[in-house]
Design an enzyme around this catalytic site. Sequence first.
Site, PDB file in Angstrom:
ATOM      1  N   CYS A  79      10.444   1.608   1.800  1.00 31.88           N
ATOM      2  CA  CYS A  79      11.229   0.443   2.008  1.00 31.88           C
ATOM      3  C   CYS A  79      12.814   1.003   2.234  1.00 31.88           C
ATOM      4  O   CYS A  79      13.632   0.315   2.887  1.00 31.88           O
ATOM      5  CB  CYS A  79      11.014  -0.517   0.826  1.00 31.88           C
ATOM      6  SG  CYS A  79      11.238   0.117  -0.839  1.00 31.88           S
ATOM      7  N   LYS A 112      -3.193  -8.193  -7.911  1.00 29.55           N
ATOM      8  CA  LYS A 112      -3.731  -8.160  -6.348  1.00 29.55           C
ATOM      9  C   LYS A 112      -3.183  -6.902  -5.673  1.00 29.55           C
ATOM     10  O   LYS A 112      -2.226  -7.180  -5.106  1.00 29.55           O
ATOM     11  CB  LYS A 112      -3.753  -9.381  -5.442  1.00 29.55           C
ATOM     12  CG  LYS A 112      -4.574  -9.344  -4.412  1.00 29.55           C
ATOM     13  CD  LYS A 112      -4.091 -10.128  -3.208  1.00 29.55           C
ATOM     14  CE  LYS A 112      -3.405  -9.246  -2.339  1.00 29.55           C
ATOM     15  NZ  LYS A 112      -4.144  -8.007  -1.580  1.00 29.55           N
ATOM     16  N   TRP A 148       0.771  -1.129  -0.091  1.00 28.31           N
ATOM     17  CA  TRP A 148      -0.069   0.083   0.169  1.00 28.31           C
ATOM     18  C   TRP A 148       0.914   1.214  -0.225  1.00 28.31           C
ATOM     19  O   TRP A 148       0.446   2.328  -0.138  1.00 28.31           O
ATOM     20  CB  TRP A 148      -0.863   0.062   1.356  1.00 28.31           C
ATOM     21  CG  TRP A 148      -0.056  -0.375   2.354  1.00 28.31           C
ATOM     22  CD1 TRP A 148      -0.098  -1.567   3.113  1.00 28.31           C
ATOM     23  CD2 TRP A 148       0.517   0.667   3.251  1.00 28.31           C
ATOM     24  NE1 TRP A 148       0.855  -1.404   4.179  1.00 28.31           N
ATOM     25  CE2 TRP A 148       0.951  -0.285   4.303  1.00 28.31           C
ATOM     26  CE3 TRP A 148       1.059   1.817   3.247  1.00 28.31           C
ATOM     27  CZ2 TRP A 148       2.003   0.340   5.306  1.00 28.31           C
ATOM     28  CZ3 TRP A 148       1.692   2.455   4.355  1.00 28.31           C
ATOM     29  CH2 TRP A 148       2.541   1.661   5.267  1.00 28.31           C
ATOM     30  N   SER A 190       6.333  -7.103   2.794  1.00 27.06           N
ATOM     31  CA  SER A 190       7.157  -7.237   4.051  1.00 27.06           C
ATOM     32  C   SER A 190       7.797  -8.730   3.870  1.00 27.06           C
ATOM     33  O   SER A 190       7.543  -9.500   3.098  1.00 27.06           O
ATOM     34  CB  SER A 190       6.544  -7.618   5.395  1.00 27.06           C
ATOM     35  OG  SER A 190       5.591  -8.600   5.085  1.00 27.06           O
ATOM     36  N   GLU A 209      12.238  -3.234  10.939  1.00 27.97           N
ATOM     37  CA  GLU A 209      11.731  -2.433  10.170  1.00 27.97           C
ATOM     38  C   GLU A 209      10.722  -1.555  10.727  1.00 27.97           C
ATOM     39  O   GLU A 209       9.675  -2.212  11.421  1.00 27.97           O
ATOM     40  CB  GLU A 209      11.529  -2.885   8.777  1.00 27.97           C
ATOM     41  CG  GLU A 209      10.905  -1.817   7.767  1.00 27.97           C
ATOM     42  CD  GLU A 209      10.439  -2.519   6.460  1.00 27.97           C
ATOM     43  OE1 GLU A 209       9.741  -3.380   6.493  1.00 27.97           O
ATOM     44  OE2 GLU A 209      10.949  -1.907   5.364  1.00 27.97           O
ATOM     45  N   GLU A 213      10.548  -8.170  -3.457  1.00 25.81           N
ATOM     46  CA  GLU A 213      11.017  -6.820  -3.246  1.00 25.81           C
ATOM     47  C   GLU A 213      10.382  -6.731  -1.787  1.00 25.81           C
ATOM     48  O   GLU A 213       9.428  -6.443  -1.661  1.00 25.81           O
ATOM     49  CB  GLU A 213      10.464  -5.568  -4.104  1.00 25.81           C
ATOM     50  CG  GLU A 213      10.824  -5.806  -5.730  1.00 25.81           C
ATOM     51  CD  GLU A 213      12.359  -5.518  -5.849  1.00 25.81           C
ATOM     52  OE1 GLU A 213      13.032  -5.227  -4.903  1.00 25.81           O
ATOM     53  OE2 GLU A 213      12.904  -5.870  -6.930  1.00 25.81           O
TER      54      GLU A 213
END
Length: 473
Positions: A279, A170, A146, A224, A378, A245
């Site tokens: 990221c 998706k 997102w 993630s 993270e 990724e």
Amino acid sequence: MKQYLKHYINGAWVESTGQNTIEVLNPATEKTIGLISAGTEEDLNKAVAAARRAFPSFSETTREERIALLERIVTAYEQRKADIIDAVTEELGCPRSRSEQVHYNMGLVHFKQAAESLKDFTFEEKRENSTIVKDSIGVSGLITPWNFPTNQTSIKIAGALAAGSPMVLKPASMTPYTAMILAEIFDTAGVPKGVFNLVNGSGKTIGNAISSHPDIDLVSFTGSTAVGEQIMKRAATTIKKITLELGGKSPLIVLDDADVQEASDIAVSNIMNNTGQVCTAATRVLVPRQMKASFEKELLNALPNYPVGDPQNDVFTGPLIAEKIWDRVQYYIQKGIDEGANLLTGGLGKPDGLETGFYVKPTIFTDVQNDMTIAQEEIFGPVMSVIYYDSLEEAIKIANDTTYGLAGYVVGKDEATLSHVARSIRAGRIHVNRGKSDYSAPFGGFKHSGIGREWGDYGIEEYLEPKTIVGLE
Ligand code: NAD
């Protein structure tokens, strides 16, 4: 309320075979802005079947036809500029000006770049008595996060289109409307029936089904590391090619000859970008110990230049995407305090005057040790960990002491040192000073940050299979 309950399958908007829906919120108001369908496996099967039917003809299209298609998409995308900016601002909570400068443009640039990269892409080469041809991989399953609703989707779609691979997307359920506008854009641009399909739904149902679907040849996932691991396991059952990724914990090394004001501004702007939900965010800032006092002072001076507030206003940073993400950021801020890091600014709770919306206080910890949780995991919010170092060797060692390897940053003046440090960081993308992104160059991670590369010709390569034909004259 947006009632966008259909999926885009075989060139048409179709009803879901299920009744369940997923609510989409505006993170700045905490109000529901619409519903989408929670797609079913049956919906996904229809989309995969449509892509499979489109494969023989689409994979045989010429380079010129696909360049023309990508160029038509660029035109159609530009015509929907206002709608894209509105959708990103509303569903992501990104400030309007940033929705345009960052999100609108990043979505666009990948279609342009794919068209450009296709122009001189090598689909066939000769070696001794071999002819090597690159075939489309087949049907691709694309699963996106997102945090960059235009960028993450268009990177994958552009690469797949350029390579002649029909696909099923998706998108993330928290930011679905931007992806649905993309489907409308492809419709306008004349993407052939079945080449692009979109099925909304949860990761558990649609994501899992994509990862293990026998008729999908490649899964390209951005998200993630934990979910990437699950996808890898599921994809193994049908020996699918995967592109992952994943997350990051990227270091920014400030050299001892750096301009302190410049370095602190780069660090602050980086962590405030997209409310830290990036990221490649430079979440660990490594600073020479002798620079401590001046660096901390300049960090505090820089912070007000990146105001937090209502995305409809002229601010740099909006809220986080959702309550659960807000809770997670609070958890990490508490963890930093508990583990003994020094809270320079920010902390728990919401900024004054921003009680509604998932706003957080931009938070800077100093005197962080690299083995603290806030330096290893993270956080995905505007939380910076400043780590002091005594020698450049130590800085490089700390930078690489992480399971991730997505990005790295180095700020300073001496060219030889900048080059040495950039080459020493084990990550897929290193920015030197204010080095701007080059969309023709590969993007992707080392270590737990992923497998494979996206953007430009490297991105197209992911959707192809090399075939060797020997003995052909
Ligand atoms: P996430 O992993 O929770 O979800 C990503 C997508 O996967 C969503 O569409 C989700 O519905 C789907 N999903 C969830 N469970 C699934 C499952 N079991 N099988 C298949 N699909 C499933 O990630 P997120 O919270 O949406 O995004 C944030 C993460 O993405 C961060 O870790 C960030 O670093 C990473 N990210 C990486 C890059 C990159 O290029 N390396 C870019 C952006 C974001």
